[in-house]
Motif scaffolding. Sequence first.
Motif, PDB file in Angstrom:
ATOM      1  N   ARG A   9       0.836  -1.203   0.000  1.00  0.00           N
ATOM      2  CA  ARG A   9       0.000   0.000   0.000  1.00  0.00           C
ATOM      3  C   ARG A   9       0.871   1.254   0.000  1.00  0.00           C
ATOM      4  O   ARG A   9       0.606   2.211  -0.749  1.00  0.00           O
ATOM      5  CB  ARG A   9      -0.924  -0.010   1.215  1.00  0.00           C
ATOM      6  CG  ARG A   9      -1.860   1.187   1.243  1.00  0.00           C
ATOM      7  CD  ARG A   9      -2.737   1.202   2.489  1.00  0.00           C
ATOM      8  NE  ARG A   9      -3.547   0.004   2.573  1.00  0.00           N
ATOM      9  CZ  ARG A   9      -3.450  -0.894   3.539  1.00  0.00           C
ATOM     10  NH1 ARG A   9      -2.571  -0.716   4.514  1.00  0.00           N
ATOM     11  NH2 ARG A   9      -4.223  -1.955   3.551  1.00  0.00           N
ATOM     12  N   ASP A  12       2.211   1.914  -3.229  1.00  0.00           N
ATOM     13  CA  ASP A  12       1.167   2.018  -4.235  1.00  0.00           C
ATOM     14  C   ASP A  12       1.320   0.917  -5.286  1.00  0.00           C
ATOM     15  O   ASP A  12       1.264   1.155  -6.490  1.00  0.00           O
ATOM     16  CB  ASP A  12       1.209   3.403  -4.913  1.00  0.00           C
ATOM     17  CG  ASP A  12      -0.128   3.763  -5.555  1.00  0.00           C
ATOM     18  OD1 ASP A  12      -1.157   3.196  -5.114  1.00  0.00           O
ATOM     19  OD2 ASP A  12      -0.137   4.574  -6.487  1.00  0.00           O
ATOM     20  N   LYS A  87      -4.654   0.133 -11.692  1.00  0.00           N
ATOM     21  CA  LYS A  87      -3.882   1.366 -11.530  1.00  0.00           C
ATOM     22  C   LYS A  87      -3.885   2.162 -12.832  1.00  0.00           C
ATOM     23  O   LYS A  87      -3.523   1.638 -13.896  1.00  0.00           O
ATOM     24  CB  LYS A  87      -2.449   1.037 -11.119  1.00  0.00           C
ATOM     25  CG  LYS A  87      -1.708   2.214 -10.514  1.00  0.00           C
ATOM     26  CD  LYS A  87      -0.400   1.753  -9.910  1.00  0.00           C
ATOM     27  CE  LYS A  87       0.289   2.896  -9.196  1.00  0.00           C
ATOM     28  NZ  LYS A  87       1.579   2.481  -8.604  1.00  0.00           N
ATOM     29  N   GLN A  90      -1.330   6.648 -11.807  1.00  0.00           N
ATOM     30  CA  GLN A  90      -0.951   6.713 -10.388  1.00  0.00           C
ATOM     31  C   GLN A  90      -2.156   6.781  -9.439  1.00  0.00           C
ATOM     32  O   GLN A  90      -1.999   7.161  -8.277  1.00  0.00           O
ATOM     33  CB  GLN A  90      -0.014   7.904 -10.133  1.00  0.00           C
ATOM     34  CG  GLN A  90       1.240   7.882 -10.987  1.00  0.00           C
ATOM     35  CD  GLN A  90       2.012   6.570 -10.867  1.00  0.00           C
ATOM     36  OE1 GLN A  90       2.272   6.113  -9.772  1.00  0.00           O
ATOM     37  NE2 GLN A  90       2.364   5.969 -12.003  1.00  0.00           N
ATOM     38  N   SER A  91      -3.306   6.415  -9.925  1.00  0.00           N
ATOM     39  CA  SER A  91      -4.474   6.308  -9.053  1.00  0.00           C
ATOM     40  C   SER A  91      -5.212   5.021  -9.411  1.00  0.00           C
ATOM     41  O   SER A  91      -4.961   4.413 -10.456  1.00  0.00           O
ATOM     42  CB  SER A  91      -5.400   7.523  -9.213  1.00  0.00           C
ATOM     43  OG  SER A  91      -5.912   7.588 -10.536  1.00  0.00           O
ATOM     44  N   TRP A  92      -6.140   4.639  -8.535  1.00  0.00           N
ATOM     45  CA  TRP A  92      -6.816   3.358  -8.722  1.00  0.00           C
ATOM     46  C   TRP A  92      -8.243   3.583  -9.225  1.00  0.00           C
ATOM     47  O   TRP A  92      -8.961   4.433  -8.713  1.00  0.00           O
ATOM     48  CB  TRP A  92      -6.836   2.573  -7.418  1.00  0.00           C
ATOM     49  CG  TRP A  92      -5.453   2.125  -7.014  1.00  0.00           C
ATOM     50  CD1 TRP A  92      -4.584   2.793  -6.210  1.00  0.00           C
ATOM     51  CD2 TRP A  92      -4.791   0.940  -7.442  1.00  0.00           C
ATOM     52  NE1 TRP A  92      -3.408   2.098  -6.096  1.00  0.00           N
ATOM     53  CE2 TRP A  92      -3.512   0.943  -6.836  1.00  0.00           C
ATOM     54  CE3 TRP A  92      -5.142  -0.126  -8.269  1.00  0.00           C
ATOM     55  CZ2 TRP A  92      -2.587  -0.071  -7.038  1.00  0.00           C
ATOM     56  CZ3 TRP A  92      -4.221  -1.144  -8.469  1.00  0.00           C
ATOM     57  CH2 TRP A  92      -2.966  -1.118  -7.858  1.00  0.00           C
TER      58      TRP A  92
END
Length: 635
Positions: A9, A12, A87, A90-92
């Motif tokens: 986590r 990331d 992903k 850089q975000s989910w």
Amino acid sequence: MRENKVVCRELDCGNPVSVSRGHLIEDGRGGVRLLRCSGDESSIRQCDIRRGRPGFCDGEYYHHVTCSESVRLVNGAGLCSGRVEVKSNQSWASVCEADFDRQDAEVVCRELGCGAPAALQGGLYGEGEGQTWDKEFQCKGKESLLLDCDTSDRKHNTCLPGNAVGLTCSEPDDVRLVGGGSRCAGGVEWYDQGEWRTVGTLSDAKAVAAVVCRQMGCGSTVSVLPGNTTRGIRVSCSGSESLLRECRRMHDLLPGLTVICSESVRLVDGAGLCSGRVEVKSNQSWASVCEADFDRQDAEVVCRDVGCGAPAALQGGLYGEGEGQTWDKEFQCKGKESLLLDCDTSDRKHNTCLPGNAVGLTCSEPDDVRLVGGGSRCAGGVEWYYQGEWRTVGADDWDVAAVVCRQLGCGSTVSALPGNTTRGVGVYCDGDESALRECRRRYYLLPGLTVICSDLLVQPDIFLTDPMGGVSRGHQGPEMFRGYNFTITCSTQPHYPGGSFLLTFTGSNRTQTQPAVNHSAAFLFPAADDSHQGNYICVYDNYVFSHNFSSESELLSLTITASPLPAFIIRHVVVLLILLTAITTSYLYYKPTRRQKRVNRVSSMDLYVNAMEMVSLSSRSEAGPGEERAAQGTE
């Protein structure tokens, strides 16, 4: 695995996929020993950690973690279920159900180190708070990573609420039990770094076994035993994990772990391994059993199946209601079967099972512990029936002794002393376990444990005897005629020499004490009267193993009653019988002539008159004035 979640986590990098050892530390640098993470921390620095000395790291190996990097499952029950997120920049982002099919799911399950897809449904694990993935996956199902799959533009511009795809993968087959003749019994092995390796543990074998049986869908833990010592994987579990891969691990030389699971039946929500709600495996899920479909003979088989003693309690709703289905058959066990699935079944007579009728079962603890060499079942060296033989139990604390005394029904612990050091089974208990088999085992040399429990002396016997035949049996106990003497005898089994018996009488708080001679003592009571009526108890006292012990008998309730006939009448009848016997004997012995017969008849008459005069005198001497006048009238 909780620490691994935090690491992935923080970087990331999705979900943790695997954990293995890195290179052996040889450069002399200090390491960090990770003590505990909850799994919810955003950074590893929030975990409870401490620095190691130079050249030291836990297990002497670096911790090597592999994260999924580009895909993860969130809000699920474990590592192999949850809402699919990918992903993106850089975000989910959540994935819409319309853009994801079974072949895509196969790749995701493989990438996360799980088994084949088991369930695929929109909204199964909630909605994501972020964006939605803007592509449609075109996987062929054989790719190793989701990002290796082709993608295409989405056919649907929007993803309606409730359509964020949820995925449940089957658990990976990375644990097995070998050499036990069943998939639910044998030595524990873990597939690690391309090979099957032995699993061992130091102290929490029961917790590890519970996770193994749960992961393999094999019911309750029946027994946990150490196997041969080999270099394998040391595992530490809390017992609540759904998979062995969620436990902490390291590489070390340890005895392998042999586990036996019940396979098709389990007891849940109980106080220990031998109590709980009965559940049976049905179509890869667990079903409660209705009380109407389960009887004492069925219970005997279940208790035997899970490695416990005879049934002690059987009642519907005793351990709550199950959340799943109800078993759809009625068991027809004869009581001698080894496994519940060996029993015959029939169609249920009742179509429904009302609330509160899910059957709960309490089995007695198995007779797998004993105390030897102390002259009593409640004193001696502790032995455990283990792998087909009795082995010495080694321990160095009072808590183990407390569990042993409790399991044997021998009261509380009086003393716990180390015995001879022999290779046996090392045990560590918290002290509140109901049986020694619930404690953790240690696998190194410890002194044998000698335990003395408070119920060292067996319960003495108490009984009443009467040489004149004046005792009878009443509804409340023995009944004694007034005027007769009687004896109360106390006795015990010949375990220890010496000691004394205290006879207590609750009627007047009187007590008598006598030494134990040949393990018994007799208390004589002449001429019973009303003051002897009441309750008697024998108390056996003895000084053994430098301690005073005592044990009480059952209660003897004595009732004093009147004789069926007055005593003076009984004595008169006895005198008459004696005289008549003497006269008859004389007559037959001498065989007189006719003249002699006449004389003898006169003599016999005189004897009779004299006898009656004796009876009359005796009556007058015992009777009062009124009775004497009545007697004269009778004459």
